[in-house]
Design an enzyme around this catalytic site. Structure first.
Site, PDB file in Angstrom:
ATOM      1  N   ASP A  93       0.853  -1.192   0.000  1.00  0.00           N
ATOM      2  CA  ASP A  93       0.000   0.000   0.000  1.00  0.00           C
ATOM      3  C   ASP A  93       0.889   1.242   0.000  1.00  0.00           C
ATOM      4  O   ASP A  93       1.965   1.233   0.593  1.00  0.00           O
ATOM      5  CB  ASP A  93      -0.887  -0.003   1.255  1.00  0.00           C
ATOM      6  CG  ASP A  93      -2.215   0.680   1.017  1.00  0.00           C
ATOM      7  OD1 ASP A  93      -3.253   0.021   1.134  1.00  0.00           O
ATOM      8  OD2 ASP A  93      -2.210   1.894   0.698  1.00  0.00           O
ATOM      9  N   ASP A 128       4.386   1.829  -3.874  1.00  0.00           N
ATOM     10  CA  ASP A 128       3.409   2.335  -4.831  1.00  0.00           C
ATOM     11  C   ASP A 128       3.462   1.420  -6.065  1.00  0.00           C
ATOM     12  O   ASP A 128       4.541   1.233  -6.644  1.00  0.00           O
ATOM     13  CB  ASP A 128       3.800   3.776  -5.207  1.00  0.00           C
ATOM     14  CG  ASP A 128       2.704   4.472  -5.962  1.00  0.00           C
ATOM     15  OD1 ASP A 128       2.057   3.817  -6.805  1.00  0.00           O
ATOM     16  OD2 ASP A 128       2.487   5.675  -5.704  1.00  0.00           O
ATOM     17  N   VAL A 129       2.302   0.877  -6.466  1.00  0.00           N
ATOM     18  CA  VAL A 129       2.312  -0.102  -7.573  1.00  0.00           C
ATOM     19  C   VAL A 129       2.733   0.524  -8.900  1.00  0.00           C
ATOM     20  O   VAL A 129       2.984  -0.201  -9.876  1.00  0.00           O
ATOM     21  CB  VAL A 129       0.937  -0.798  -7.740  1.00  0.00           C
ATOM     22  CG1 VAL A 129       0.661  -1.750  -6.606  1.00  0.00           C
ATOM     23  CG2 VAL A 129      -0.187   0.213  -7.928  1.00  0.00           C
ATOM     24  N   LEU A 167       7.407  -4.276  -8.811  1.00  0.00           N
ATOM     25  CA  LEU A 167       7.565  -4.991  -7.538  1.00  0.00           C
ATOM     26  C   LEU A 167       8.100  -6.387  -7.847  1.00  0.00           C
ATOM     27  O   LEU A 167       7.612  -7.036  -8.777  1.00  0.00           O
ATOM     28  CB  LEU A 167       6.190  -5.070  -6.850  1.00  0.00           C
ATOM     29  CG  LEU A 167       6.116  -5.757  -5.500  1.00  0.00           C
ATOM     30  CD1 LEU A 167       6.809  -4.930  -4.429  1.00  0.00           C
ATOM     31  CD2 LEU A 167       4.647  -5.959  -5.094  1.00  0.00           C
ATOM     32  N   LEU A 176      -6.070  -4.442  -5.854  1.00  0.00           N
ATOM     33  CA  LEU A 176      -7.120  -3.509  -5.415  1.00  0.00           C
ATOM     34  C   LEU A 176      -6.630  -2.066  -5.386  1.00  0.00           C
ATOM     35  O   LEU A 176      -7.431  -1.157  -5.128  1.00  0.00           O
ATOM     36  CB  LEU A 176      -7.592  -3.889  -3.993  1.00  0.00           C
ATOM     37  CG  LEU A 176      -8.720  -4.925  -3.831  1.00  0.00           C
ATOM     38  CD1 LEU A 176      -8.341  -6.259  -4.424  1.00  0.00           C
ATOM     39  CD2 LEU A 176      -9.056  -5.125  -2.357  1.00  0.00           C
ATOM     40  N   TYR A 201     -11.009   7.503 -13.434  1.00  0.00           N
ATOM     41  CA  TYR A 201     -11.277   6.234 -12.741  1.00  0.00           C
ATOM     42  C   TYR A 201     -11.989   5.256 -13.690  1.00  0.00           C
ATOM     43  O   TYR A 201     -11.545   4.126 -13.863  1.00  0.00           O
ATOM     44  CB  TYR A 201     -12.148   6.519 -11.523  1.00  0.00           C
ATOM     45  CG  TYR A 201     -12.422   5.326 -10.629  1.00  0.00           C
ATOM     46  CD1 TYR A 201     -11.400   4.739  -9.890  1.00  0.00           C
ATOM     47  CD2 TYR A 201     -13.709   4.813 -10.517  1.00  0.00           C
ATOM     48  CE1 TYR A 201     -11.664   3.665  -9.051  1.00  0.00           C
ATOM     49  CE2 TYR A 201     -13.980   3.734  -9.676  1.00  0.00           C
ATOM     50  CZ  TYR A 201     -12.948   3.171  -8.941  1.00  0.00           C
ATOM     51  OH  TYR A 201     -13.213   2.100  -8.106  1.00  0.00           O
ATOM     52  N   GLU A 259      -0.050 -13.750 -23.140  1.00  0.00           N
ATOM     53  CA  GLU A 259       0.975 -14.332 -22.260  1.00  0.00           C
ATOM     54  C   GLU A 259       0.469 -15.504 -21.421  1.00  0.00           C
ATOM     55  O   GLU A 259       1.219 -16.068 -20.638  1.00  0.00           O
ATOM     56  CB  GLU A 259       1.526 -13.253 -21.303  1.00  0.00           C
ATOM     57  CG  GLU A 259       2.070 -12.016 -21.999  1.00  0.00           C
ATOM     58  CD  GLU A 259       3.368 -12.270 -22.752  1.00  0.00           C
ATOM     59  OE1 GLU A 259       3.936 -13.371 -22.595  1.00  0.00           O
ATOM     60  OE2 GLU A 259       3.804 -11.376 -23.498  1.00  0.00           O
ATOM     61  N   THR A 302     -20.165  -0.367  -2.151  1.00  0.00           N
ATOM     62  CA  THR A 302     -19.872  -1.206  -0.972  1.00  0.00           C
ATOM     63  C   THR A 302     -19.670  -0.296   0.239  1.00  0.00           C
ATOM     64  O   THR A 302     -19.149   0.806   0.095  1.00  0.00           O
ATOM     65  CB  THR A 302     -18.582  -2.010  -1.239  1.00  0.00           C
ATOM     66  OG1 THR A 302     -18.734  -2.698  -2.490  1.00  0.00           O
ATOM     67  CG2 THR A 302     -18.305  -3.018  -0.143  1.00  0.00           C
TER      68      THR A 302
END
Ligand SMILES: O=c1ccn([C@@H]2O[C@H](COP(=O)(O)OP(=O)(O)O[C@H]3OC[C@@H](O)[C@H](O)[C@H]3O)[C@@H](O)[C@H]2O)c(=O)[nH]1
Length: 425
Positions: free
Chosen positions: A125, A150-151, A155, A165, A237, A255, A267
């Site tokens: 996260d 941070d994605v 990674l 997510l 978004y 792939e 939610t």
């Protein structure tokens, strides 16, 4: 009897097993020492040196055992007090699972479920909307790891499954920095798909009902292509998630990466951020603080709200299914926003309603068609709206107390609005 023993053993985790094993070993060594000592006593003509040696050995052994026992007991006690109960899974069934955005609202509940199921969970996260507090109860557990990352950056990690997510999800948050939202959903998803490809992991993308935009088909099924304004304020978004889905299927076809796509509808539940800006947190916070509940537009727009535990169960079922096409996860019980404001007002027991100008590009009707999830996953929501809302109201009341002690007054965030005057009723 046998069944009880099996249930007891499967309730223990690996650390508990090790502790019990060590205790059994000590008991065994102690009994054999006592046995030898008694033999020596019985022979009567033992030399003094031998006796001194025995006494020294025995006292050393006793001291060592006492130290070890106290260490093990304190470990056992702190262990049983510190963490929620975790199932024991054999090496074969235990998975190494990465959750990006795992310290966020949904991610942290998913972390809880997968940890309690006995898996090894790594949470990644960047804490933009996630909070360490949401997962702090697992910190230090041998099956858990928390990485501040941070994605958008690559990674390198060995995992079997990836729940992807990471992304702000509330309209005011994702509109706050649209470029960052786009980068997270595009570059971030590419990075996670690259990782999945390298290590042969299965990836589940947390997509959204927002891929349907302001829908012309009602209720929305997975076949519907959507109606999104590509240059509006929500596009960062909506389009970000749409291209993330496209990326998943490109990696699947080109792939051979195994992908799962969950289209998540509205939610709510505990651990939503106080000033997250979504309707549930805004209305509850406003009602609890005795402020007007801000309804955008006329309040005739509709939504269907699912409780977070239902969603988490759906995500895990989908991940472990063989369905690679998108699946809607949501509660099909539809309400207007005005009805919803009145319901929260009555559950909290205070507040009035204030109408503000409508939010730009706000979807007018939304309700999931969940026939696919029902048929193929055997999943449907089980928590009634009022029950979920009461739990969330309790959570927010506790949070408010906590904040009051810290002298912090949270304020609800607003979405990007069209111009207009507020009215009250
Ligand atoms: O204070 C408020 C906040 C919101 N609203 C209205 O309540 C409705 C729901 O708004 P929210 O901000 O909670 O959520 P939205 O449905 O717009 O977007 C959500 O869609 C599904 C998920 O992917 C995301 O959680 C989020 O983007 C909208 O019509 C909004 O205009 C209010 O009337 N008052």
């Amino acid at each position: 009897m046998m069944k009880r023993v099996v249930r007891l053993i499967s309730g223990l985790n690996r650390r508990m097993m090790k502790l019990l094993f060590a205790l059994a070993l000590i008991a065994y060594i102690a009994s054999s020492h006592l046995f030898c000592y008694r033999l020596i006593q019985e022979q009567g003509d033992v030399k003094i040196e031998q006796k001194i040696d025995e006494v020294m050995n025995l006292s050393l052994f006793v001291i060592f055992s006492l130290l070890l026992c106290s260490h093990l007991l304190s470990n056992l006690l702190s262990f049983s007090q510190k963490y929620p109960p975790v199932k024991f899974l054999s090496e074969k069934d235990r998975k190494r699972i990465l959750i990006t955005g795992g310290a966020g609202f949904v991610g942290s509940h998913l972390t809880d479920k997968l940890m309690m199921d006995g898996h090894e969970v790594t949470v990644v996260d960047n804490f933009f909307t996630g909070r360490k507090r949401n997962v702090e109860h697992w910190i230090g557990h041998e099956n858990f790891e928390l990485i501040n990352h941070d994605v958008v950056e690559p990674l390198y990690i060995e995992v079997d499954q990836i729940y992807h997510l990471a992304s702000p999800a509330s309209p005011p948050n994702y509109m706050y920095n649209p470029i960052k939202t786009l980068k997270t959903n595009t570059i971030g998803t590419l990075n996670m798909l690259g990782l999945a490809k390298r290590v042969g992991a299965r990836l589940l993308l947390a997509s959204t009902s927002e891929v349907y935009g302001d829908p012309e088909v009602h209720p929305q099924n997975e076949e519907y292509w959507g109606h999104v304004n590509p240059i509006g304020p929500r596009a960062c978004y909506d389009e970000g998630k749409r291209v993330a889905e496209t990326m998943c299927y490109a990696y699947m076809k080109q792939e051979g990466v195994e992908v799962r796509v969950a289209r998540i509808f509205n939610t709510f539940g505990s651990r939503m951020h106080m000033n997250d800006g979504r309707v549930v947190s805004n209305f509850i916070l406003q009602a609890l603080q005795g402020e007007p509940l801000t309804v955008y537009g006329t309040g005739s727009q509709t939504r269907a709200f699912q409780y977070v535990s239902d969603l988490v169960n759906g995500l895990v079922l989908l991940m472990n299914s063989n369905i690679s096409s998108p699946v809607n996860l949501g509660n099909p019980e539809e309400h207007t926003i005005l009805e919803f404001a009145r319901l929260i007002k009555s559950l909290v027991g205070k507040g009035c309603i204030q109408f503000l100008s409508e939010a730009q590009d706000d979807p007018q009707r939304r309700r999931p068609d969940i026939r696919k999830a029902r048929m193929m996953l055997g999943w449907e929501p089980v928590v009634p709206l009022e029950e979920g809302l009461n739990k969330t109201i309790q959570y927010f009341s506790r949070e408010l107390e906590h904040q009051a002690n810290n002298q912090y007054i949270p304020k609800p965030k607003a979405a990007r609005m069209k111009k207009g005057r507020p009215r009250h009723n």
